[in-house]
Design an enzyme around this catalytic site. Sequence first.
Site, mmCIF file in Angstrom:
data_model
loop_
_atom_site.group_PDB
_atom_site.id
_atom_site.type_symbol
_atom_site.label_atom_id
_atom_site.label_comp_id
_atom_site.label_asym_id
_atom_site.label_seq_id
_atom_site.Cartn_x
_atom_site.Cartn_y
_atom_site.Cartn_z
ATOM 1 N N ASP A 246 165.678 128.644 70.209
ATOM 2 C CA ASP A 246 165.403 127.264 70.577
ATOM 3 C C ASP A 246 165.988 127.067 71.975
ATOM 4 O OD1 ASP A 246 164.653 124.642 70.697
ATOM 5 O OD2 ASP A 246 165.576 124.046 68.810
HETATM 6 C C1 GLC Z 1 163.676 121.651 71.491
HETATM 7 C C2 GLC Z 1 163.315 121.718 70.023
HETATM 8 C C3 GLC Z 1 162.226 122.672 69.684
HETATM 9 C C4 GLC Z 1 161.207 122.717 70.781
HETATM 10 C C5 GLC Z 1 161.885 123.226 72.036
HETATM 11 C C6 GLC Z 1 161.005 123.181 73.265
HETATM 12 O O1 GLC Z 1 164.991 121.408 71.741
HETATM 13 O O2 GLC Z 1 164.380 121.775 69.115
HETATM 14 O O3 GLC Z 1 161.636 122.283 68.473
HETATM 15 O O4 GLC Z 1 160.133 123.523 70.441
HETATM 16 O O5 GLC Z 1 163.107 122.583 72.306
HETATM 17 O O6 GLC Z 1 160.725 121.881 73.622
#
Ligand code: GLC
Length: 761
Positions: A246
């Site tokens: 993430d």
């Molecule tokens: C975020 C989220 C994730 C997302 C990623 C990109 O913090 O937790 O679900 O796909 O970053 O935006």
Amino acid sequence: MTPSVGRPTPGEAGPRPTSSRDLADALTIEELAAVTSGGDFWSTQAVERWGIPSLTVTDGPHGLRKQAADPSTITLAGAVPATCFPTAVTLASSWNPDLLEEVGQALGSETRAEGVAVILGPGVNIQRHPLGGRNFEYLSEDPLVAGILGAALARGIQSRGVGCSVKHLACNNQETGRTTTSSDVDERTLREIYLAPFERIVRDARPWTVMTANNPVNGVYSSQHRELITSILRGEWGFDGLVLSDWGSVYDRVAALESGLDLEMPANAASDAAVLEALRESAFEPVVRESARRLIDLVERTRTALADPQPADFDAHHDLARRAAAAGTVLLRNEGVLPLDPSKDSRIAVLGLLAERPRYQGAGSSQVTPTRLDAPLDELRRLVDENVDIAYEPAYSLGDDTPGDASVLAAAVEVARSADTVIAFVGLPDDEEAEGVDRARFALPEQQLALLRALTAERTDVIVVLANGSPVDMSWSAAAGAVVETWLGGQAGGGAIVDVLLGIREPGGRLAQTLPLRVSDSPAHVGWPGEEGHARYGEGVFVGYRYYDTLERDVAYPFGHGLTYTSFTRSARAEVRADGGITATLSVRNIGDRAGRDVVQAYARHGAASVRRPVHELVGFAGVAVEPGAEETVRIEIDPRDLAHWSLAAGDWVVPRGPMVLELGASSRDIWATVELDLPGNGVRGPLTKFHTLNEWLADDRGEPVVRAALGVAAGDPLPGPLADPNVLKLVGTTTLVKFAHFGMGIDESALHRMLEDVPA
Ligand code: GLC
């Protein structure tokens, strides 16, 4: 830096290796360090000399959020327009894998049309607590529903030649402290509840990527969790794709790569030096080459689609979004008020700002720029006859929840008095459901509650339409004539709710989560949202209905509940399969005068488990569409694994041998048939060791004969000497066998040794 012997150097080119493994082997260690983090916020690193392109990845999960502007950062507004499908919570309420696969296909087409390699979804974390800030992005409180529907989405997306990213592994069940708070969960609960959806999706849909979570699990950052990524995801489940982090959750890329992560997102050139340094260690290099190979595999998997983007059919997708929103709309209560007759001469009062300015998705990384947006008020005006008079009053304001302007409320009540039909649109405001924060309150905003109080004091036939991404306090609902939960229905949700109100479509939804009476009833509430960096999952496997039903707690509306515009009679047969699974055969007759889809839910009530299990667990479901007067037959196949619990003692899935009851229901509280079955079990049990007590040996059908043989007594005869006295046995029976062997009561060291050899595994 001097490259070590045998390593590729930047100058070397030669013919391009054909296999991804050979290509990964041809990368220099500098290139390896580079490709294991992103190229910018939304892309991977290219290696141009080998023709390895940069891949774009974007959110997800219910629509494509491709930033139109600067890819080196994150902006929420102004993404390229894309279909905003109903959010996960609405989609899941359809309990319809075919529909989710279709939505997945549309998501995949739009992803491909934009030249994006991977859409970051589905989100399959369990809705552990009603206030979870991202519940709307997740499917269910139940791992079977989340797994089956998540797999359908993944299959659909990938059928278009682009990848999905199943997220967030694991236990990202709250937003408070989401990057700092460890989800502390015991292994049985982890496997049965929180990992189960991921496992099913990996096995059934073979996703090309999985995203780790922001939060630590049991004190270890998810991005660096070797047990989760390498032992379980890859080792046990056979995942063969790429694991990415993430955004902003890798603290030590070397440790993360060693643990099995392949790609840190977004770009982090700052840690390249540390990775390079570690790459000089011979043991680390093959690990990183594997990660590079997986990235190259992803490039290969998406190559055809990216070379041939093909435009998406946004009109067709809007229609699909409307159909899906109706299919996920749950009719919670209906005192003969719905559906409305659109042709009758009448006056309809439409009350509530949300009728004009619909709430249709949540805030955060999932926020889509819709291609169009239907408001319920417009759609209603469009679909009713000219002789129907629609009177609209906003009735409350959004954003400011101080007591409203009394005249605004009074105008709404005045309209309601003289109308034939009153529809109140209420729900949570935008800022109460956003990634990054958990909800602060369970109730609807006070101005809206004031409206509901005023309307239900006037009349008993008020239709309440809800828009919210997770459960709210429903204590007002018994005074309503009908309650329709739309969740967050996406860009076409405004039309879908009108379809449902007018009976053009049926409300197809069933709750994929319990609506509790009070938020404090939630099994997770006592420790919510954790303290000092730890969220203890003390409720164990007793999540959602598993808790409410086991403890017989009253709820507002139970898991699986949802009314239709018709009624069914049903019958069931079930038998144990040769492999120890179950086949249930259900017949559903539609005895009403409208077509309808029944959702048959199969719950297992386990009798023989050696661990405490919930009173029942969902083990299968099937939707069946039936025309009026017709009867349809449908089968539910239940695999042995779905009947198993995770045994800490065995370190494995155990299906106990013995009786169980299969319950067939229309909700977890509306069981219409039970079938008693005798399961053969899967024969898996924990071993008996010298560290088990004498009593445990005697209670075990493998251990008892061995103890008796050692003591020289036949089956059924009293035990010898003082052991014949039940009170003595109670006392010394709690002793571990290894210590009992020192008591001089008939079993010595050598007897113990023989017993351990003789006892069956
Ligand atoms: C975020 C989220 C994730 C997302 C990623 C990109 O913090 O937790 O679900 O796909 O970053 O935006």
